[in-house]
Motif scaffolding. Structure first.
Motif, short mmCIF file in Angstrom:
data_model
loop_
_atom_site.label_atom_id
_atom_site.label_comp_id
_atom_site.label_asym_id
_atom_site.label_seq_id
_atom_site.Cartn_x
_atom_site.Cartn_y
_atom_site.Cartn_z
N GLY A 136 52.06 36.80 43.10
CA GLY A 136 51.27 37.67 42.24
C GLY A 136 49.80 37.75 42.60
O GLY A 136 49.31 37.03 43.47
N LEU A 137 49.13 38.64 41.91
CA LEU A 137 47.68 38.78 42.02
C LEU A 137 47.03 37.78 41.08
O LEU A 137 47.62 37.40 40.07
CB LEU A 137 47.27 40.20 41.63
CG LEU A 137 47.97 41.32 42.39
CD1 LEU A 137 47.67 42.66 41.74
CD2 LEU A 137 47.53 41.32 43.84
N LYS A 138 45.80 37.38 41.36
CA LYS A 138 45.14 36.37 40.55
C LYS A 138 43.74 36.83 40.17
O LYS A 138 43.03 37.41 40.98
CB LYS A 138 45.07 35.06 41.33
CG LYS A 138 44.46 33.92 40.56
CD LYS A 138 44.63 32.58 41.27
CE LYS A 138 43.86 32.55 42.57
NZ LYS A 138 43.81 31.19 43.15
N HIS A 139 43.37 36.57 38.92
CA HIS A 139 42.02 36.85 38.44
C HIS A 139 41.57 35.67 37.58
O HIS A 139 42.30 35.23 36.69
CB HIS A 139 41.98 38.13 37.62
CG HIS A 139 40.66 38.37 36.97
ND1 HIS A 139 39.55 38.77 37.68
CD2 HIS A 139 40.26 38.25 35.69
CE1 HIS A 139 38.53 38.89 36.85
NE2 HIS A 139 38.95 38.57 35.63
N PHE A 168 37.68 31.41 30.50
CA PHE A 168 38.62 30.59 29.74
C PHE A 168 40.03 30.56 30.32
O PHE A 168 40.79 29.64 30.04
CB PHE A 168 38.71 31.08 28.30
CG PHE A 168 37.37 31.14 27.61
CD1 PHE A 168 36.65 30.00 27.38
CD2 PHE A 168 36.84 32.35 27.22
CE1 PHE A 168 35.41 30.04 26.76
CE2 PHE A 168 35.62 32.41 26.59
CZ PHE A 168 34.90 31.25 26.36
N PHE A 169 40.39 31.58 31.09
CA PHE A 169 41.76 31.70 31.59
C PHE A 169 41.78 32.14 33.04
O PHE A 169 40.85 32.78 33.52
CB PHE A 169 42.55 32.74 30.78
CG PHE A 169 42.66 32.42 29.33
CD1 PHE A 169 43.59 31.50 28.89
CD2 PHE A 169 41.84 33.03 28.42
CE1 PHE A 169 43.69 31.21 27.56
CE2 PHE A 169 41.92 32.73 27.08
CZ PHE A 169 42.85 31.82 26.64
N ARG A 170 42.88 31.80 33.70
CA ARG A 170 43.19 32.34 35.01
C ARG A 170 44.45 33.17 34.79
O ARG A 170 45.43 32.70 34.22
CB ARG A 170 43.44 31.20 36.00
CG ARG A 170 43.29 31.59 37.42
CD ARG A 170 43.29 30.40 38.37
NE ARG A 170 44.34 29.45 38.11
CZ ARG A 170 44.16 28.21 37.66
NH1 ARG A 170 42.95 27.77 37.40
NH2 ARG A 170 45.18 27.40 37.44
N LEU A 171 44.42 34.43 35.21
CA LEU A 171 45.54 35.33 35.01
C LEU A 171 46.24 35.57 36.33
O LEU A 171 45.61 35.89 37.33
CB LEU A 171 45.05 36.68 34.45
CG LEU A 171 46.09 37.78 34.34
CD1 LEU A 171 47.13 37.42 33.28
CD2 LEU A 171 45.44 39.10 34.04
N HIS A 172 47.55 35.40 36.32
CA HIS A 172 48.40 35.71 37.47
C HIS A 172 49.27 36.89 37.05
O HIS A 172 49.83 36.88 35.95
CB HIS A 172 49.27 34.52 37.84
CG HIS A 172 48.50 33.32 38.27
ND1 HIS A 172 48.25 33.03 39.58
CD2 HIS A 172 47.90 32.35 37.55
CE1 HIS A 172 47.54 31.91 39.65
NE2 HIS A 172 47.31 31.48 38.41
N PHE A 173 49.41 37.88 37.93
CA PHE A 173 50.16 39.08 37.59
C PHE A 173 51.06 39.47 38.76
O PHE A 173 50.62 39.57 39.90
CB PHE A 173 49.22 40.23 37.27
CG PHE A 173 49.89 41.56 37.12
CD1 PHE A 173 50.78 41.78 36.08
CD2 PHE A 173 49.65 42.59 38.02
CE1 PHE A 173 51.41 43.01 35.94
CE2 PHE A 173 50.28 43.82 37.88
CZ PHE A 173 51.16 44.03 36.84
#
Length: 109
Positions: free
Chosen positions: A28-31, A35-40
């Motif tokens: 996935g993509l990562k941002h 407060f959070f790390r988002l993986h999509f």
């Protein structure tokens, strides 16, 4: 007596198995935010699904971990338009001390 909630978060909208999480982490993509790390991981055929990881090392108190998960599930559920795919939110250390409004603001950014 309180009846069942009409605003539930169905199991079909969750990532639950370890292989599902691993697929998002690996492909996935990562941002990263404050407060959070988002993986999509995009999936045009499916609906948006959410998985959360709130490590004990980052957020030691179980009350805080559960609050973070509850707030994030609610924001995800209320999100108007999300691309189809699998999302994994990983809480970072700062998420433990942030108020719900800060979590919400980062979620919509």
């Amino acid at each position: 007596m309180i009846g069942p909630s009409t605003h539930s978060y169905p199991k079909s909208a969750r990532l639950r198995a370890a292989p599902e999480f691993q697929a998002v982490f690996q492909g996935g993509l990562k941002h990263s935010g404050v407060f959070f790390r988002l993986h999509f991981l995009p999936n045009p055929a499916g609906r948006p699904r959410l998985g959360m990881a709130v490590p004990k090392k980052a957020v030691p108190l179980s009350v805080a971990r559960n609050r973070i998960k509850r707030v994030c599930r609610e924001r995800f559920r209320l999100a108007a338009v999300l691309p189809s795919g699998d999302y994994v939110l990983v809480a970072q250390r700062r998420a433990a001390t942030a108020v719900n409004a800060h979590h919400a603001r980062e979620f919509h950014a």
